[in-house]
Design a protein around this motif. Structure first.
Motif, PDB file in Angstrom:
ATOM      1  N   PRO A 147      45.694  66.220  18.533  1.00  0.00           N
ATOM      2  CA  PRO A 147      46.566  67.284  19.033  1.00  0.00           C
ATOM      3  C   PRO A 147      46.702  68.437  18.048  1.00  0.00           C
ATOM      4  N   GLU A 148      46.595  68.128  16.757  1.00  0.00           N
ATOM      5  CA  GLU A 148      46.689  69.137  15.702  1.00  0.00           C
ATOM      6  C   GLU A 148      46.239  68.508  14.386  1.00  0.00           C
ATOM      7  N   THR A 149      45.929  69.352  13.414  1.00  0.00           N
ATOM      8  CA  THR A 149      45.436  68.859  12.125  1.00  0.00           C
ATOM      9  C   THR A 149      46.490  68.043  11.384  1.00  0.00           C
ATOM     10  N   GLY A 150      47.720  68.532  11.361  1.00  0.00           N
ATOM     11  CA  GLY A 150      48.778  67.846  10.614  1.00  0.00           C
ATOM     12  C   GLY A 150      49.031  66.442  11.123  1.00  0.00           C
ATOM     13  N   ALA A 151      49.168  66.308  12.438  1.00  0.00           N
ATOM     14  CA  ALA A 151      49.420  64.988  13.023  1.00  0.00           C
ATOM     15  C   ALA A 151      48.240  64.054  12.767  1.00  0.00           C
ATOM     16  N   GLY A 152      47.021  64.600  12.852  1.00  0.00           N
ATOM     17  CA  GLY A 152      45.839  63.791  12.586  1.00  0.00           C
ATOM     18  C   GLY A 152      45.805  63.290  11.157  1.00  0.00           C
ATOM     19  N   MET A 153      46.231  64.154  10.228  1.00  0.00           N
ATOM     20  CA  MET A 153      46.196  63.767   8.815  1.00  0.00           C
ATOM     21  C   MET A 153      47.262  62.728   8.493  1.00  0.00           C
ATOM     22  N   ILE A 154      48.428  62.862   9.103  1.00  0.00           N
ATOM     23  CA  ILE A 154      49.489  61.881   8.881  1.00  0.00           C
ATOM     24  C   ILE A 154      49.034  60.508   9.382  1.00  0.00           C
ATOM     25  N   THR A 155      48.318  60.495  10.509  1.00  0.00           N
ATOM     26  CA  THR A 155      47.762  59.244  11.028  1.00  0.00           C
ATOM     27  C   THR A 155      46.748  58.655  10.051  1.00  0.00           C
ATOM     28  N   ALA A 156      45.879  59.519   9.492  1.00  0.00           N
ATOM     29  CA  ALA A 156      44.875  59.053   8.531  1.00  0.00           C
ATOM     30  C   ALA A 156      45.534  58.478   7.284  1.00  0.00           C
ATOM     31  N   LEU A 157      46.591  59.132   6.821  1.00  0.00           N
ATOM     32  CA  LEU A 157      47.292  58.636   5.637  1.00  0.00           C
ATOM     33  C   LEU A 157      47.945  57.293   5.916  1.00  0.00           C
ATOM     34  N   ALA A 158      48.482  57.133   7.122  1.00  0.00           N
ATOM     35  CA  ALA A 158      49.105  55.856   7.469  1.00  0.00           C
ATOM     36  C   ALA A 158      48.094  54.721   7.360  1.00  0.00           C
ATOM     37  N   ALA A 159      46.840  55.011   7.740  1.00  0.00           N
ATOM     38  CA  ALA A 159      45.798  53.994   7.670  1.00  0.00           C
ATOM     39  C   ALA A 159      45.415  53.692   6.226  1.00  0.00           C
ATOM     40  N   ILE A 160      45.282  54.726   5.404  1.00  0.00           N
ATOM     41  CA  ILE A 160      44.812  54.503   4.034  1.00  0.00           C
ATOM     42  C   ILE A 160      45.920  53.968   3.134  1.00  0.00           C
ATOM     43  N   PHE A 161      47.188  54.230   3.496  1.00  0.00           N
ATOM     44  CA  PHE A 161      48.273  53.631   2.726  1.00  0.00           C
ATOM     45  C   PHE A 161      48.319  52.121   2.960  1.00  0.00           C
ATOM     46  N   GLY A 162      47.824  51.685   4.111  1.00  0.00           N
ATOM     47  CA  GLY A 162      47.675  50.259   4.377  1.00  0.00           C
ATOM     48  C   GLY A 162      48.992  49.524   4.460  1.00  0.00           C
ATOM     49  N   TYR A 163      49.933  50.061   5.227  1.00  0.00           N
ATOM     50  CA  TYR A 163      51.239  49.410   5.332  1.00  0.00           C
ATOM     51  C   TYR A 163      51.125  47.996   5.905  1.00  0.00           C
ATOM     52  N   ASP A 164      51.659  47.044   5.186  1.00  0.00           N
ATOM     53  CA  ASP A 164      51.866  45.694   5.731  1.00  0.00           C
ATOM     54  C   ASP A 164      52.991  45.061   4.924  1.00  0.00           C
ATOM     55  N   GLU A 165      53.690  44.144   5.531  1.00  0.00           N
ATOM     56  CA  GLU A 165      54.908  43.614   4.925  1.00  0.00           C
ATOM     57  C   GLU A 165      54.645  42.844   3.632  1.00  0.00           C
ATOM     58  N   GLU A 166      53.422  42.336   3.473  1.00  0.00           N
ATOM     59  CA  GLU A 166      53.129  41.538   2.288  1.00  0.00           C
ATOM     60  C   GLU A 166      52.743  42.388   1.088  1.00  0.00           C
ATOM     61  N   ASN A 167      51.922  43.432   1.326  1.00  0.00           N
ATOM     62  CA  ASN A 167      51.370  44.192   0.199  1.00  0.00           C
ATOM     63  C   ASN A 167      51.996  45.573   0.001  1.00  0.00           C
ATOM     64  N   LEU A 168      52.498  46.163   1.080  1.00  0.00           N
ATOM     65  CA  LEU A 168      53.044  47.517   0.967  1.00  0.00           C
ATOM     66  C   LEU A 168      54.205  47.651   1.948  1.00  0.00           C
ATOM     67  N   THR A 169      55.384  47.741   1.415  1.00  0.00           N
ATOM     68  CA  THR A 169      56.573  47.802   2.266  1.00  0.00           C
ATOM     69  C   THR A 169      56.812  49.212   2.764  1.00  0.00           C
ATOM     70  N   ALA A 170      57.744  49.360   3.682  1.00  0.00           N
ATOM     71  CA  ALA A 170      58.113  50.676   4.178  1.00  0.00           C
ATOM     72  C   ALA A 170      58.636  51.555   3.048  1.00  0.00           C
ATOM     73  N   GLU A 171      59.320  50.934   2.106  1.00  0.00           N
ATOM     74  CA  GLU A 171      59.834  51.687   0.945  1.00  0.00           C
ATOM     75  C   GLU A 171      58.694  52.191   0.080  1.00  0.00           C
ATOM     76  N   ASP A 172      57.633  51.383  -0.046  1.00  0.00           N
ATOM     77  CA  ASP A 172      56.464  51.810  -0.816  1.00  0.00           C
ATOM     78  C   ASP A 172      55.795  53.017  -0.175  1.00  0.00           C
ATOM     79  N   VAL A 173      55.672  52.974   1.150  1.00  0.00           N
ATOM     80  CA  VAL A 173      55.061  54.088   1.879  1.00  0.00           C
ATOM     81  C   VAL A 173      55.900  55.349   1.713  1.00  0.00           C
ATOM     82  N   GLU A 174      57.208  55.191   1.811  1.00  0.00           N
ATOM     83  CA  GLU A 174      58.091  56.347   1.648  1.00  0.00           C
ATOM     84  C   GLU A 174      57.960  56.934   0.239  1.00  0.00           C
ATOM     85  N   LYS A 175      57.810  56.078  -0.749  1.00  0.00           N
ATOM     86  CA  LYS A 175      57.633  56.551  -2.126  1.00  0.00           C
ATOM     87  C   LYS A 175      56.341  57.329  -2.266  1.00  0.00           C
TER      88      LYS A 175
END
Length: 276
Positions: free
Chosen positions: A219-247
């Protein structure tokens, strides 16, 4: 202006229109050239998405003019004079274009037939556009005259699907020359940006900043990039918490300037909401 106004409607075969719409003169020229042209092409990132001037949509015209003419340290303006659309002098009325609150894209102003993206548009894309015009082989109206894939598909750097734990600004880290910049923690807009530039920035250790606009399924570059970052940050409850992603996200110093450097006027956000 009079020469163009005197032309019959549709007299011009093709117009390549460069620049976003910031003031009343630019809007007038866009409407006039649309009337006189068989085909109108938004040429370059400014006409396509608003580009860097579009970041002015974080402010209104009063804030911008007030800063430039009364607060900028390099000026001398003791009376605090700010340009007006009309000024009376002894010789008559002086007029300058009206400075709008909102930077607009060409397509937000008039009907656009095609888009050639880039800041500036890559030579290869310009040549291909001219060839398509000359051969009468243009794609359907509204098409972006650039490849469908992302910049990552043109990038020679190696991705290892590694997660990142720190964000760096360009000047804070000397990147390894063959590895994906994003996986080294340097924000690179390649996953969210349309290809066609040959990944030239990446070949000289500079990250993609998104000037080619979004890919066809975004839909737009910004939204696409935020999605890409979500994938590369690799959020999961065991290795990377929501607080880690926010940091991690908090380490991105200028999110709007980073994700919407070229596209704020064309984005879902479009501009900052101002008090009435």
């Amino acid at each position: 202006y009079k020469d163009v106004e005197a032309m019959a409607d549709n007299y011009i075969d093709i117009t390549f229109f460069n620049g976003s719409i910031r003031n009343s003169e630019q809007e007038e020229m866009a409407k006039l050239l649309r009337q006189k042209s068989k085909t109108l092409i938004a040429f370059g990132s400014c006409a396509h998405e608003g580009c860097v001037p579009g970041l002015a949509n974080l402010h209104d015209s009063k804030e911008i003019l007030g800063y430039v003419y009364t607060k900028e340290k390099s000026l001398v303006n003791p009376e605090g004079t700010i340009p007006q659309t009309e000024t009376q002098v002894k010789e008559g009325t002086l007029e300058i274009p009206k400075f709008y609150d909102t930077v607009k894209t060409l397509a937000q102003t008039v009907d656009v037939d095609y888009y050639v993206p880039g800041c500036p548009p890559p030579v290869k894309l310009i040549a291909e556009a001219v060839d398509a015009i000359a051969a009468g082989k243009l794609p359907p109206k509204g098409s972006v005259l650039a490849p469908l894939k992302a910049v990552c598909d043109e990038c020679p750097r190696v991705r290892e699907n590694k997660k990142i734990d720190k964000i760096y600004r360009v000047h804070e880290k000397a990147p390894e020359p063959e590895r994906c910049l994003l996986e080294q923690g340097i924000i690179c807009m390649g996953p969210a940006t349309r290809s066609g530039c040959g990944a030239q920035c990446l070949q000289v250790d500079m990250p993609c900043t998104g000037c080619q606009g979004p890919g066809p399924n975004m839909p737009e570059t910004g939204a696409g990039m935020i999605t890409a970052l979500a994938a590369i940050f690799g959020y999961d409850e065991e290795n990377l918490t929501a607080e880690d992603v926010e940091k991690l996200m908090s380490q991105i110093v200028d999110p709007v300037g980073t994700f919407y450097m070229y596209s704020l006027p064309a984005s879902i956000l479009r501009r900052k909401v101002m008090k009435k």
